[in-house]
Design a protein around this motif. Structure first.
Motif, PDB file in Angstrom:
ATOM      1  N   VAL A 171       1.084  -1.181   0.085  1.00 36.94           N
ATOM      2  CA  VAL A 171      -0.010  -0.019   0.052  1.00 36.94           C
ATOM      3  C   VAL A 171       0.743   1.283   0.151  1.00 36.94           C
ATOM      4  O   VAL A 171       0.505   2.118  -0.853  1.00 36.94           O
ATOM      5  CB  VAL A 171      -1.158   0.116   1.158  1.00 36.94           C
ATOM      6  CG1 VAL A 171      -1.646   1.220   1.249  1.00 36.94           C
ATOM      7  CG2 VAL A 171      -1.847  -1.042   1.179  1.00 36.94           C
ATOM      8  N   ALA A 172       1.975   1.138   0.710  1.00 35.76           N
ATOM      9  CA  ALA A 172       2.902   2.541   0.844  1.00 35.76           C
ATOM     10  C   ALA A 172       3.710   2.744  -0.411  1.00 35.76           C
ATOM     11  O   ALA A 172       3.658   3.727  -1.124  1.00 35.76           O
ATOM     12  CB  ALA A 172       3.971   2.255   1.889  1.00 35.76           C
ATOM     13  N   LEU A 173       3.948   1.643  -1.029  1.00 39.98           N
ATOM     14  CA  LEU A 173       4.786   1.746  -2.492  1.00 39.98           C
ATOM     15  C   LEU A 173       3.572   2.314  -3.495  1.00 39.98           C
ATOM     16  O   LEU A 173       3.852   3.128  -4.223  1.00 39.98           O
ATOM     17  CB  LEU A 173       5.180   0.377  -2.769  1.00 39.98           C
ATOM     18  CG  LEU A 173       5.991   0.159  -4.169  1.00 39.98           C
ATOM     19  CD1 LEU A 173       7.252   1.105  -3.972  1.00 39.98           C
ATOM     20  CD2 LEU A 173       6.164  -1.233  -4.498  1.00 39.98           C
ATOM     21  N   VAL A 174       2.530   1.550  -3.490  1.00 36.88           N
ATOM     22  CA  VAL A 174       1.328   2.328  -4.487  1.00 36.88           C
ATOM     23  C   VAL A 174       1.036   3.693  -4.152  1.00 36.88           C
ATOM     24  O   VAL A 174       0.966   4.582  -5.287  1.00 36.88           O
ATOM     25  CB  VAL A 174       0.259   1.229  -4.675  1.00 36.88           C
ATOM     26  CG1 VAL A 174      -0.992   1.812  -5.557  1.00 36.88           C
ATOM     27  CG2 VAL A 174       0.659  -0.110  -4.879  1.00 36.88           C
ATOM     28  N   ILE A 179       5.179  10.356  -6.865  1.00 38.87           N
ATOM     29  CA  ILE A 179       6.246  10.250  -8.141  1.00 38.87           C
ATOM     30  C   ILE A 179       5.226  10.596  -9.438  1.00 38.87           C
ATOM     31  O   ILE A 179       5.747  11.321 -10.270  1.00 38.87           O
ATOM     32  CB  ILE A 179       6.583   8.842  -8.404  1.00 38.87           C
ATOM     33  CG1 ILE A 179       7.562   8.645  -7.109  1.00 38.87           C
ATOM     34  CG2 ILE A 179       7.460   8.709  -9.476  1.00 38.87           C
ATOM     35  CD1 ILE A 179       8.120   7.027  -7.026  1.00 38.87           C
ATOM     36  N   ILE A 180       3.957   9.921  -9.650  1.00 37.32           N
ATOM     37  CA  ILE A 180       3.401  10.587 -10.758  1.00 37.32           C
ATOM     38  C   ILE A 180       2.915  11.834 -10.938  1.00 37.32           C
ATOM     39  O   ILE A 180       3.218  12.283 -11.873  1.00 37.32           O
ATOM     40  CB  ILE A 180       2.204   9.451 -11.132  1.00 37.32           C
ATOM     41  CG1 ILE A 180       2.772   8.124 -11.332  1.00 37.32           C
ATOM     42  CG2 ILE A 180       1.264   9.917 -12.350  1.00 37.32           C
ATOM     43  CD1 ILE A 180       1.685   6.849 -11.485  1.00 37.32           C
ATOM     44  N   PRO A 181       2.254  12.131  -9.654  1.00 37.10           N
ATOM     45  CA  PRO A 181       1.843  13.739  -9.830  1.00 37.10           C
ATOM     46  C   PRO A 181       3.041  14.722  -9.978  1.00 37.10           C
ATOM     47  O   PRO A 181       3.130  15.759 -10.650  1.00 37.10           O
ATOM     48  CB  PRO A 181       1.208  13.953  -8.600  1.00 37.10           C
ATOM     49  CG  PRO A 181       0.823  12.530  -8.138  1.00 37.10           C
ATOM     50  CD  PRO A 181       1.773  11.461  -8.625  1.00 37.10           C
ATOM     51  N   LEU A 182       4.135  14.381  -9.355  1.00 36.56           N
ATOM     52  CA  LEU A 182       5.411  15.153  -9.428  1.00 36.56           C
ATOM     53  C   LEU A 182       5.816  15.251 -11.069  1.00 36.56           C
ATOM     54  O   LEU A 182       6.254  16.273 -11.441  1.00 36.56           O
ATOM     55  CB  LEU A 182       6.808  14.567  -8.748  1.00 36.56           C
ATOM     56  CG  LEU A 182       7.919  15.488  -8.619  1.00 36.56           C
ATOM     57  CD1 LEU A 182       7.659  16.855  -8.085  1.00 36.56           C
ATOM     58  CD2 LEU A 182       8.648  14.689  -7.766  1.00 36.56           C
TER      59      LEU A 182
END
Length: 214
Positions: A110-113, A120-123
């Motif tokens: 859960v933490a990784l997802v 990462i994706i929003p950044l």
């Protein structure tokens, strides 16, 4: 005296008990902390039972015409909970490692997802939008992201004298990234201080209102 007035006076007394920590650690402060911790634990327990456990039981174990697979699925969390309770026994404690392994595995996933999907994706999207936009702020965001990432990359080489140093380009970019990180942490710390001051001023205003009888 109405229930609302009782709650206001209780909040007033607890606020004074918490502020008594200014004079040092004392019984009143510890009592207020125990009350807050107890109320929080009780609230979490009630919410967990009403919002998680009971709906889960209704949807799986005691559901009308529920197939056997749903019943087994509904019993798995309770079985893991029983195994976790076995950790209190020195002889049966290793059996509880199954529940610990399951919790750690699910928590890590859960933490990784969450890190990938929420950070990462929003950044990356924000950085890409900054590249496409022709504004100074966008270029500053892109430069800050790249320099911060370079700062955490150990692009160093061993020199002839045996010392390990970064190249001049990565050193300059990494230094800029370090400055960006310092400014960011400073802004976050300042925001935390302002939030704390806002809470303190609200509590002081509440105390003065109670003293004035309003």
């Amino acid at each position: 005296m109405s229930a609302e007035q009782v709650g206001l006076w209780a909040g007033f007394v607890l606020t004074l008990m918490v502020f008594s920590y200014i004079l040092g650690d004392n019984f009143l402060y510890r009592l207020a902390v125990y009350v807050f911790v107890g109320l929080t634990a009780g609230f979490i327990a009630v919410v967990t039972v009403e919002s998680v456990i009971l709906p889960w039981i209704d949807a799986t174990i005691v559901a009308d015409n529920a197939p056997t697979s749903n019943v087994i699925l509904g019993l798995i969390p309770f079985a893991l909970g029983v195994l976790l309770l076995l950790k209190t026994s020195p002889r049966l404690g290793p059996v509880g490692n199954i529940s610990i392994a399951f919790i750690i595995g699910v928590g890590t996933a859960v933490a990784l997802v969450g890190a990938v999907a929420g950070v990462i994706i929003p950044l990356a999207d924000t950085t890409a939008e900054g590249v496409n936009a022709n504004t100074v702020n966008s270029y500053l965001v892109v430069a800050g992201v790249i320099s911060s990432l370079v700062y955490f990359q150990f692009l160093a080489k061993r020199r002839a004298d045996g010392q390990i140093r970064r190249g001049p380009v990565s050193l300059v970019i990494g230094t800029i990234g370090q400055g960006v990180i310092v400014v960011t942490l400073g802004a976050l710390y300042a925001a935390a201080i302002l939030t704390s001051l806002t809470i303190v001023s609200e509590r002081l205003g509440f105390i003065f209102m109670r003293i004035n009888g309003s």
